[in-house]
Motif scaffolding. Sequence first.
Motif, mmCIF file in Angstrom:
data_model
loop_
_atom_site.group_PDB
_atom_site.id
_atom_site.type_symbol
_atom_site.label_atom_id
_atom_site.label_comp_id
_atom_site.label_asym_id
_atom_site.label_seq_id
_atom_site.Cartn_x
_atom_site.Cartn_y
_atom_site.Cartn_z
ATOM 1 N N ASN A 116 0.843 -1.197 0.000
ATOM 2 C CA ASN A 116 0.000 0.000 0.000
ATOM 3 C C ASN A 116 0.879 1.249 0.000
ATOM 4 N N LEU A 137 0.981 2.423 -9.790
ATOM 5 C CA LEU A 137 0.039 2.368 -8.670
ATOM 6 C C LEU A 137 -1.390 2.391 -9.189
ATOM 7 N N ASP A 138 -2.264 1.732 -8.449
ATOM 8 C CA ASP A 138 -3.696 1.770 -8.752
ATOM 9 C C ASP A 138 -4.438 1.891 -7.429
ATOM 10 N N ALA A 139 -5.028 3.055 -7.192
ATOM 11 C CA ALA A 139 -5.766 3.343 -5.956
ATOM 12 C C ALA A 139 -4.900 3.107 -4.715
ATOM 13 N N GLY A 140 -3.646 3.518 -4.775
ATOM 14 C CA GLY A 140 -2.755 3.416 -3.622
ATOM 15 C C GLY A 140 -2.126 2.058 -3.413
ATOM 16 N N ARG A 147 1.782 10.574 -6.344
ATOM 17 C CA ARG A 147 0.373 10.301 -6.649
ATOM 18 C C ARG A 147 0.024 8.907 -6.165
ATOM 19 N N ASP A 148 -1.268 8.607 -6.110
ATOM 20 C CA ASP A 148 -1.681 7.283 -5.637
ATOM 21 C C ASP A 148 -2.206 6.395 -6.757
ATOM 22 N N SER A 149 -2.246 6.901 -7.984
ATOM 23 C CA SER A 149 -2.644 6.094 -9.138
ATOM 24 C C SER A 149 -1.811 6.508 -10.345
ATOM 25 N N GLY A 150 -1.560 5.543 -11.212
ATOM 26 C CA GLY A 150 -0.770 5.820 -12.407
ATOM 27 C C GLY A 150 0.700 5.485 -12.198
ATOM 28 N N LYS A 163 1.137 -2.041 -8.297
ATOM 29 C CA LYS A 163 0.872 -3.092 -9.296
ATOM 30 C C LYS A 163 2.179 -3.671 -9.833
ATOM 31 N N THR A 218 4.445 6.524 -11.239
ATOM 32 C CA THR A 218 5.218 7.490 -10.466
ATOM 33 C C THR A 218 6.654 6.998 -10.361
#
Length: 101
Positions: free
Chosen positions: A47, A87-90, A65-68, A93, A70
Amino acid sequence: MMNPILKGLLFVFGVPVLFGIGYFYYALSTGEKRMTQVCAQIQPGMNLAQLKSLADEHGLKAPSRDSGITYLPETKTYGRFACKVVLDAGIVKSSEYNYAD
Protein backbone atom coordinates in the motif's frame (compact mmCIF):
# COMPACT_ATOMS: atom_id res chain seq x y z
CA MET A 1 58.36 28.00 -4.54
CA MET A 2 54.92 28.39 -2.95
CA ASN A 3 54.15 30.68 -0.04
CA PRO A 4 53.34 28.62 3.15
CA ILE A 5 50.11 30.58 3.71
CA LEU A 6 48.95 29.88 0.16
CA LYS A 7 49.87 26.22 0.58
CA GLY A 8 47.80 26.06 3.78
CA LEU A 9 44.82 27.72 2.13
CA LEU A 10 44.97 25.30 -0.79
CA PHE A 11 44.98 22.41 1.66
CA VAL A 12 42.13 23.79 3.79
CA PHE A 13 39.88 24.47 0.80
CA GLY A 14 41.14 21.81 -1.61
CA VAL A 15 40.69 18.73 0.56
CA PRO A 16 36.92 19.26 1.12
CA VAL A 17 36.44 19.84 -2.60
CA LEU A 18 38.24 16.59 -3.39
CA PHE A 19 36.13 14.69 -0.84
CA GLY A 20 32.94 16.20 -2.30
CA ILE A 21 33.90 15.16 -5.82
CA GLY A 22 34.81 11.68 -4.55
CA TYR A 23 31.49 11.30 -2.74
CA PHE A 24 29.50 12.37 -5.81
CA TYR A 25 31.46 10.00 -8.06
CA TYR A 26 30.98 7.13 -5.60
CA ALA A 27 27.21 7.80 -5.41
CA LEU A 28 26.92 7.75 -9.20
CA SER A 29 29.10 4.69 -9.73
CA THR A 30 27.18 2.57 -7.18
CA GLY A 31 23.69 3.96 -7.90
CA GLU A 32 22.52 1.23 -10.26
CA LYS A 33 23.32 -1.61 -7.86
CA ARG A 34 21.78 0.22 -4.92
CA MET A 35 18.57 1.09 -6.77
CA THR A 36 18.02 -2.33 -8.35
CA GLN A 37 18.10 -3.75 -4.82
CA VAL A 38 15.65 -1.15 -3.56
CA CYS A 39 13.31 -1.61 -6.52
CA ALA A 40 13.29 -5.36 -5.89
CA GLN A 41 11.94 -4.67 -2.38
CA ILE A 42 8.87 -2.93 -3.81
CA GLN A 43 6.40 -5.77 -4.18
CA PRO A 44 3.00 -5.82 -5.89
CA GLY A 45 0.26 -5.39 -3.31
CA MET A 46 2.15 -2.91 -1.11
CA ASN A 47 0.00 0.00 0.00
CA LEU A 48 0.98 3.65 -0.28
CA ALA A 49 1.97 3.96 3.40
CA GLN A 50 4.39 1.03 3.06
CA LEU A 51 5.80 2.51 -0.14
CA LYS A 52 6.34 5.91 1.51
CA SER A 53 8.04 4.23 4.47
CA LEU A 54 10.38 2.32 2.14
CA ALA A 55 11.13 5.53 0.22
CA ASP A 56 12.00 7.38 3.45
CA GLU A 57 14.17 4.49 4.65
CA HIS A 58 16.27 4.49 1.45
CA GLY A 59 16.47 8.24 0.79
CA LEU A 60 14.06 8.28 -2.14
CA LYS A 61 11.63 11.01 -3.03
CA ALA A 62 8.15 10.02 -1.82
CA PRO A 63 5.50 8.99 -4.37
CA SER A 64 3.68 11.98 -5.80
CA ARG A 65 0.37 10.30 -6.65
CA ASP A 66 -1.68 7.28 -5.64
CA SER A 67 -2.64 6.09 -9.14
CA GLY A 68 -0.77 5.82 -12.41
CA ILE A 69 2.97 5.78 -12.99
CA THR A 70 5.22 7.49 -10.47
CA TYR A 71 8.97 7.59 -10.06
CA LEU A 72 10.87 7.28 -6.80
CA PRO A 73 14.23 8.89 -7.57
CA GLU A 74 17.24 8.68 -5.32
CA THR A 75 17.99 12.15 -3.95
CA LYS A 76 21.70 11.34 -3.52
CA THR A 77 22.18 11.10 -7.30
CA TYR A 78 19.80 13.96 -8.13
CA GLY A 79 17.19 11.64 -9.64
CA ARG A 80 19.41 9.87 -12.15
CA PHE A 81 18.56 6.45 -10.64
CA ALA A 82 14.95 5.68 -9.76
CA CYS A 83 12.24 3.07 -9.37
CA LYS A 84 9.31 3.29 -11.79
CA VAL A 85 6.22 2.26 -9.86
CA VAL A 86 2.74 1.64 -11.25
CA LEU A 87 0.04 2.37 -8.67
CA ASP A 88 -3.70 1.77 -8.75
CA ALA A 89 -5.77 3.34 -5.96
CA GLY A 90 -2.76 3.42 -3.62
CA ILE A 91 -1.71 -0.20 -4.28
CA VAL A 92 1.52 -1.14 -6.09
CA LYS A 93 0.87 -3.09 -9.30
CA SER A 94 4.47 -3.29 -10.52
CA SER A 95 7.93 -1.81 -10.00
CA GLU A 96 11.12 -1.69 -12.06
CA TYR A 97 14.50 0.02 -12.06
CA ASN A 98 14.75 3.17 -14.20
CA TYR A 99 17.83 5.09 -15.33
CA ALA A 100 17.20 8.69 -16.40
CA ASP A 101 19.77 9.79 -18.92
